[in-house]
Design a protein around this motif. Structure first.
Motif, PDB file in Angstrom:
ATOM      1  N   LEU A  73       0.873  -1.169   0.000  1.00  0.00           N
ATOM      2  CA  LEU A  73       0.000   0.000   0.000  1.00  0.00           C
ATOM      3  C   LEU A  73       0.913   1.223   0.000  1.00  0.00           C
ATOM      4  O   LEU A  73       1.641   1.472   0.970  1.00  0.00           O
ATOM      5  CB  LEU A  73      -0.904   0.002   1.232  1.00  0.00           C
ATOM      6  N   LEU A  74       0.922   1.964  -1.104  1.00  0.00           N
ATOM      7  CA  LEU A  74       1.785   3.136  -1.222  1.00  0.00           C
ATOM      8  C   LEU A  74       1.077   4.327  -0.571  1.00  0.00           C
ATOM      9  O   LEU A  74       0.141   4.886  -1.127  1.00  0.00           O
ATOM     10  CB  LEU A  74       2.083   3.414  -2.691  1.00  0.00           C
ATOM     11  N   SER A  75       1.546   4.685   0.629  1.00  0.00           N
ATOM     12  CA  SER A  75       0.868   5.728   1.404  1.00  0.00           C
ATOM     13  C   SER A  75       1.750   6.139   2.570  1.00  0.00           C
ATOM     14  O   SER A  75       2.616   5.375   3.010  1.00  0.00           O
ATOM     15  CB  SER A  75      -0.465   5.200   1.939  1.00  0.00           C
ATOM     16  N   ASP A  76       1.552   7.353   3.068  1.00  0.00           N
ATOM     17  CA  ASP A  76       2.162   7.719   4.337  1.00  0.00           C
ATOM     18  C   ASP A  76       1.480   6.917   5.439  1.00  0.00           C
ATOM     19  O   ASP A  76       0.306   6.550   5.321  1.00  0.00           O
ATOM     20  CB  ASP A  76       1.978   9.218   4.613  1.00  0.00           C
ATOM     21  N   ILE A  77       2.219   6.647   6.504  1.00  0.00           N
ATOM     22  CA  ILE A  77       1.641   5.910   7.628  1.00  0.00           C
ATOM     23  C   ILE A  77       0.792   6.869   8.459  1.00  0.00           C
ATOM     24  O   ILE A  77       1.282   7.873   8.973  1.00  0.00           O
ATOM     25  CB  ILE A  77       2.742   5.267   8.484  1.00  0.00           C
ATOM     26  N   SER A  78      -0.499   6.563   8.541  1.00  0.00           N
ATOM     27  CA  SER A  78      -1.444   7.395   9.292  1.00  0.00           C
ATOM     28  C   SER A  78      -2.503   6.481   9.882  1.00  0.00           C
ATOM     29  O   SER A  78      -2.554   5.278   9.584  1.00  0.00           O
ATOM     30  CB  SER A  78      -2.105   8.419   8.367  1.00  0.00           C
ATOM     31  N   MET A  79      -3.344   7.041  10.719  1.00  0.00           N
ATOM     32  CA  MET A  79      -4.424   6.240  11.292  1.00  0.00           C
ATOM     33  C   MET A  79      -5.333   5.706  10.192  1.00  0.00           C
ATOM     34  O   MET A  79      -5.756   4.545  10.215  1.00  0.00           O
ATOM     35  CB  MET A  79      -5.234   7.080  12.285  1.00  0.00           C
ATOM     36  N   GLN A  80      -5.619   6.556   9.191  1.00  0.00           N
ATOM     37  CA  GLN A  80      -6.494   6.152   8.095  1.00  0.00           C
ATOM     38  C   GLN A  80      -5.875   5.012   7.286  1.00  0.00           C
ATOM     39  O   GLN A  80      -6.551   4.036   6.957  1.00  0.00           O
ATOM     40  CB  GLN A  80      -6.779   7.340   7.187  1.00  0.00           C
TER      41      GLN A  80
END
Length: 222
Positions: free
Chosen positions: A11-18
């Motif tokens: 999953l290409l994404s910043d690490i966040s709660m969402q």
């Protein structure tokens, strides 16, 4: 491709709660581990072990023209051709905006719920595609046209060196890789790219790649 129980999913994404909640829902639904990888992770990657999995889920808004190159470079370093899945896609996006993903196998829209995404992921992991009828038709037509493109006069007027750089650019090579391949300095490559972009009216590498798809015959791009 690996067996179903050994698929590697990124999953290409910043690490966040969402993103963590989305990761948890996805893992529970498809019974496979999902690794969250950020652009910063990709840029720090040494290339010893690719961070990109068999499938890469990309938030439509996460990559723009400027940082798309970091992702594209990671694909070059990777030894596998990751299948690309775009999520949170706007409903009214033009199909052409999706075709920068060379290995596109699925598109999920911003108002799709998790159950639909899980259903689509199941199909994708069975080697099917999950695209709307319109996107699928446009996708086929796009690559049919790309394979039948005749070389434009603008490309014909480029110098021999500029054509070599365009070919390497199309293969995803970085400025340094192009310099090494052509035995020139990186600054020389940057100068050539500046001149090329000016001639083809492109503002960045992504626009240059899209221009190449529409103006250079396939035989001259390989």
């Amino acid at each position: 491709m690996n067996n179903d129980d050994t698929y590697k999913i990124t999953l290409l994404s910043d690490i966040s709660m969402q993103s963590k909640l989305f990761k948890d829902s996805l893992e529970k639904g498809i019974q496979l581990d999902v690794q969250i990888v950020s652009l910063a992770d990709i840029e720090r990657d040494s290339g010893e072990e690719t961070l990109l999995g068999d499938f890469v889920l990309i938030d439509y808004h996460y990559l723009n023209d400027s940082n798309f190159e970091s992702y594209n470079q990671a694909k070059v370093v990777s030894s596998q051709a990751s299948k690309e899945i775009v999520i949170n896609c706007p409903k009214d996006v033009a199909s052409s905006q999706l075709f920068k993903w060379r290995n596109l196998v699925g598109v999920f829209y911003i108002d799709d719920d998790i159950s639909l995404l899980l259903k689509g992921m199941e199909k994708i992991m069975q080697d099917e595609m999950w695209l709307s009828r319109k996107v699928a038709q446009d996708y086929i037509e796009h690559f049919r046209c790309a394979n039948n493109v005749t070389t434009s006069q603008v490309y014909a007027n480029l110098t021999k060196r500029e054509k070599e750089i365009m070919r390497l650019l199309g293969h995803g090579a970085s400025n340094l890789q192009i310099a090494d391949e052509l035995f020139v300095s990186e600054n020389t490559v940057k100068t050539h790219l500046h001149n090329i972009f000016k001639k083809i009216n492109a503002k960045n590498r992504l626009q240059a790649l899209l221009w190449a798809n529409n103006n250079i015959a396939l035989a001259e791009r390989v």
